[in-house]
Structure formats: C-alpha cells, structure tokens
Design an enzyme around this catalytic site. Structure first.
Site, PDB file in Angstrom:
ATOM      1  N   GLU A   1       7.947  12.518   5.013  1.00 52.52           N
ATOM      2  CA  GLU A   1       6.569  12.016   4.929  1.00 52.52           C
ATOM      3  C   GLU A   1       5.647  13.016   5.634  1.00 52.52           C
ATOM      4  O   GLU A   1       4.517  13.246   5.227  1.00 52.52           O
ATOM      5  CB  GLU A   1       6.466  10.652   5.624  1.00 52.52           C
ATOM      6  CG  GLU A   1       5.033  10.174   5.725  1.00 52.52           C
ATOM      7  CD  GLU A   1       4.844   8.944   6.610  1.00 52.52           C
ATOM      8  OE1 GLU A   1       5.479   7.910   6.371  1.00 52.52           O
ATOM      9  OE2 GLU A   1       4.024   9.043   7.553  1.00 52.52           O
TER      10      GLU A   1
ATOM     11  N   ARG B   1       2.486   6.199   0.255  1.00 52.48           N
ATOM     12  CA  ARG B   1       2.342   7.449   1.029  1.00 52.48           C
ATOM     13  C   ARG B   1       1.966   8.634   0.139  1.00 52.48           C
ATOM     14  O   ARG B   1       2.368   9.769   0.401  1.00 52.48           O
ATOM     15  CB  ARG B   1       3.628   7.790   1.797  1.00 52.48           C
ATOM     16  CG  ARG B   1       4.068   6.762   2.821  1.00 52.48           C
ATOM     17  CD  ARG B   1       3.072   6.643   3.966  1.00 52.48           C
ATOM     18  NE  ARG B   1       3.573   5.839   5.049  1.00 52.48           N
ATOM     19  CZ  ARG B   1       3.406   4.521   5.173  1.00 52.48           C
ATOM     20  NH1 ARG B   1       2.750   3.842   4.258  1.00 52.48           N
ATOM     21  NH2 ARG B   1       3.894   3.884   6.219  1.00 52.48           N
TER      22      ARG B   1
ATOM     23  N   SER C   1       7.024   7.909  11.304  1.00 52.27           N
ATOM     24  CA  SER C   1       8.174   8.016  10.392  1.00 52.27           C
ATOM     25  C   SER C   1       8.268   9.454   9.883  1.00 52.27           C
ATOM     26  O   SER C   1       7.297   9.960   9.315  1.00 52.27           O
ATOM     27  CB  SER C   1       7.994   7.102   9.178  1.00 52.27           C
ATOM     28  OG  SER C   1       7.826   5.772   9.574  1.00 52.27           O
TER      29      SER C   1
END
Ligand code: FAD
Ligand code: EPU
Length: 344
Positions: A340, A164, A244
């Site tokens: 995130e 990520r 998420s």
C-alpha cells in the site's frame, strides 16, 4: 519561497528514514507552485509531492525537487438545509480537518479520525477506515497539472476510486498536485437531516458500550475509533511506521473456499462482486512474522501488517523485510500481497 538543497527528510516521513532531497521547497499557495514551474531549471527536475510523509518509504535519496504542500484553509462553499460542502486545502492536517467538521456537527468522516497525513493525500489512495472511505462523501477536488500549472477539477467519476486506489496512482501518476478537496457532509444540526452512524465495523459497537455511550454522536464515534486505533496501531512519533504496509488481498471465491477448508478460522470479508477480501495481517501472522524483530525492523507485535523502524533502519532494510514477508505469504497461501505504501 526558500529552496533548500540537500535537505534531510528524516523528520518529514513517519518511517523516520534518513533520506535527503536534492532540492526541497514548501509551498503555501497555488501561485507559489506556479512560480516554481516558471523556473526552467527547477521545472526540469523530477518532482515528488510530499504531504505528511505517512505513506512513503524512501529506499534512496530523492534526486530532484521535493515539494511539500502546506496550502492552508478550510471553508464552507455551499449548503442546503441538511447538507454542507466543505472545502479543505491540501496542506491541512487530515485529523485536524476531521475534528473541525465534528466541532460543527458535520457528519461523514468521523470514522476516519486519527489517520495521519494531509488532506491533499487523502484522495490519492481513497483513505479508508472503520467502514468509511473518502469516496463515500467526496464532492470534488482541484489539482494543478504539474507540467503546465493548469488548474483542473475532478468529480467523483473522474477519480476512479477503489479500495486504496484512485486515478492519481495510475493514469495520472506524478502528473497532478492536489490543491483542495471538497466533501459533502450531513448537517446534524438540522432536524430534517437523515444520517446513519456507521458502527458495524469491527469493535466499534463494543467500544461504544465500553465507553458507556448511550446516545450516538459523531464525537462519540470519533472517540471510539481513536480508542481502537490507539490500542493497536503504533504511534509513528514513538516507533517509525507508515500504517498498513500491504493492502488486504482480494481473492477469487474458489481460492478463498479452498483456503477456508484448510484454515476454517481465517477472517474474511465477502465483496459485492463475489470476490473475498482476506486480512493481510492475519496471513502475515500465520507465517510467523508478528512481533518478529529483524535487525532494525520488524512486523509490529499488535498489528503484523504494520512494518516498523525500531531505530536506525534504512529504507532498503524495511523493503527487504517486506519482500521476505511477501514471499512467505505467497509460499504458504498462494496469495500475492501488494504494498500500500508508496516506495520511492
Ligand atoms: P504522503 O505520505 O506525504 O504521500 C503519499 C502519496 O501521496 C505520495 O505518493 C505523494 O507523492 C502523494 N501526495 C501527497 N500529497 C499530495 C498532493 N497534495 N497532491 C498529489 N499527490 C500527493 N491510510 C488509510 O487509508 N487508512 C488508515 O486507517 C491509515 N492508518 C494509518 C495509520 C498510521 C499509524 C500511519 C502512519 C499511516 C496510516 N495510513 C492510513 C496511511 C496514510 O496516513 C494515508 O495514506 C495518508 O493519506 C497519507 O497522507 P500524507 O500526507 O502523509 O501523504
Ligand atoms: N489480524 C490478525 N493479525 C494481525 C492483524 C490483524 O489476525 O496481526 C486480523 C484481525 O484479528 C481482524 C483482521 O485481521 O480479524 C482485520 O484487522 P484490522 O481490523 O486491524 O484491520 P486491517 O485489515 O489490518 C485495515 C486497514 C487499516 C484500517 C483498518 C480499520 C488496509 C490495508 N488496512 O486494516 O488502514 O485502519 O482496516 O478499518 O486496508 C492503512 O491503510 O494504513 C491502515 C492502517
């Protein structure tokens, strides 16, 4: 190019947050972005590049220029007997691009089916799912320097991809507008192509069996991923969310071992460098948040890692919930979970 003032962004972010932009514009070409830069007043404004708005949380109005990247186009730029380089412009929808590749039997991104958003944002956080990340098939990308308009090419090593992560979230944050992404995919139509279907993650093989798939194809794999995702991730068209909210923490082996001693059922993914990834969804569920409703927000009932907007939540309400969740995970497990989602 139409510049809109005081533009509502509510329908342009998947959390459905009612924020606005001082100025807003949609661009369909590199030249139209260069035109914007030529306008001294607009160029002086802080800029936010927007794709599908599926990885953003607005906690305030954006006091500047929001540029929505709508540059279209998908083409094959080169090919060999077994491989193909496909170049997609940043404004293409990511999932539509995946389907385009599947329809032509180009393999490599079928596990990334149904991820919302646009092609241009995919390299930003090296999108990943079901055992595949963009970096695995990345060839190169083109990006415009937001200040000078210069077109720059980035190869794999330039992008510093990680879990990520990419250079565009760090050293080059807010400095580039990604305009195209080129991927190297495998031509399954070629008898000489060698390809390994990635089926080891989670429920994939089980789902393929349930679907009575006897022979693996990229279409079957994509359908299985879509089935799994639809069963646990809330559809943003129904309940606002950005997938998420936190990244899964990657912890040192000694901390992991002491936690495993206390929580022997804790799911975990050992990494090549000796660290261990622990699912944040599990940590959050253990702290009692799963399915909990807090005002207009909450942690979703089938996936605790997904924070949701049940109706009229503000960005700050969601952010406050995220901070409470973060603190409770820290208190119980001694682990700091990091967002995130890009918080504006
Ligand atoms: P946006 O939210 O519009 O932007 C995200 C960031 O990228 C912002 O900082 C923005 O300024 C920047 N940006 C966008 N476009 C450009 C550009 N052209 N040039 C430069 N900067 C740009 N992600 C995963 O990795 N895996 C998943 O499995 C996954 N599942 C999801 C499931 C759901 C239900 C949802 C809602 C989200 C999920 N996500 C997942 C997160 C998200 O879909 C991805 O991060 C996606 O790539 C974001 O694309 P976007 O166009 O919506 O980006
Ligand atoms: N889990 C729980 N409780 C929960 C949620 C998950 O115990 O409420 C457990 C599951 O039982 C499983 C483990 O946690 O043992 C992992 O769950 P899952 O397979 O659903 O994946 P995840 O780690 O929660 C990650 C990505 C997703 C991606 C999936 C599939 C991150 C932060 N998230 O989720 O990406 O789709 O794996 O690869 O890495 C996103 O980035 O927005 C996103 C949705």
């Amino acid at each position: 190019m139409e510049i809109q003032n005081n533009k509502s962004l509510k329908s342009l972010n998947t959390f459905g947050i009612d924020a606005s932009a001082k100025h807003y514009v949609e661009i369909n070409s590199i030249d139209s972005f260069k035109e914007l830069l030529a306008d001294k007043k607009l160029n002086a404004e802080p800029k936010l590049i927007l794709g599908g708005g599926s990885n953003l949380l607005f906690t305030k109005n954006f006091d500047g220029l929001v540029v929505r990247n709508c540059i279209p186009g998908i083409e094959v730029t080169s090919e060999t007997d077994t491989e193909v380089i496909v170049k997609a412009a940043a404004g293409e929808g990511w999932h539509q691009f995946v389907l385009w590749c599947i329809a032509r039997n180009y393999a490599g991104i079928e596990n990334l089916s149904l991820i919302p958003g646009c092609v241009g944002a995919a390299p930003m956080q090296n999108i990943g799912a079901y055992g595949v990340e963009i970096k695995d098939v990345f060839h190169e990308l083109e990006a415009l320097n937001i200040h000078t308009g210069e077109l720059v090419k980035f190869n794999l090593s330039d992008c510093h991809f990680g879990y990520r992560e990419s250079v565009f979230k760090h050293e080059y944050k807010k400095q580039f507008l990604i305009v195209s992404l080129s991927l190297k995919l495998t031509k399954l139509s070629s008898p000489r192509a060698i390809y390994r279907f990635k089926t080891d993650y989670g429920d994939i093989t089980h789902t393929l069996r349930e679907m009575m798939v006897n022979e693996y194809t990229i279409k079957a794999l994509s359908d299985a991923v879509i089935k799994i995702r639809s069963s646990k991730l809330p559809d943003p068209k129904v309940i606002g969310n950005a997938g998420s909210f936190f990244k899964n923490p990657v912890v040192r082996k000694d901390l992991f071992e002491s936690l495993l001693f206390k929580y022997p059922v804790m799911p975990n993914y050992p990494q090549k460098d000796g660290h261990v990834k622990i699912p944040a969804g599990w940590l959050i569920e253990q702290c009692g948040w799963k399915g909990k409703v807090v005002g207009n927000t909450g942690a979703h009932k089938t996936q605790a890692l997904v924070l949701v907007n049940y109706g009229n939540a503000t960005g700050n309400e969601i952010w406050n919930l995220a901070l409470q969740i973060q603190q409770s995970v820290k208190d119980k497990f001694g682990i700091e979970i990091l967002p995130e989602v890009n918080v504006i």
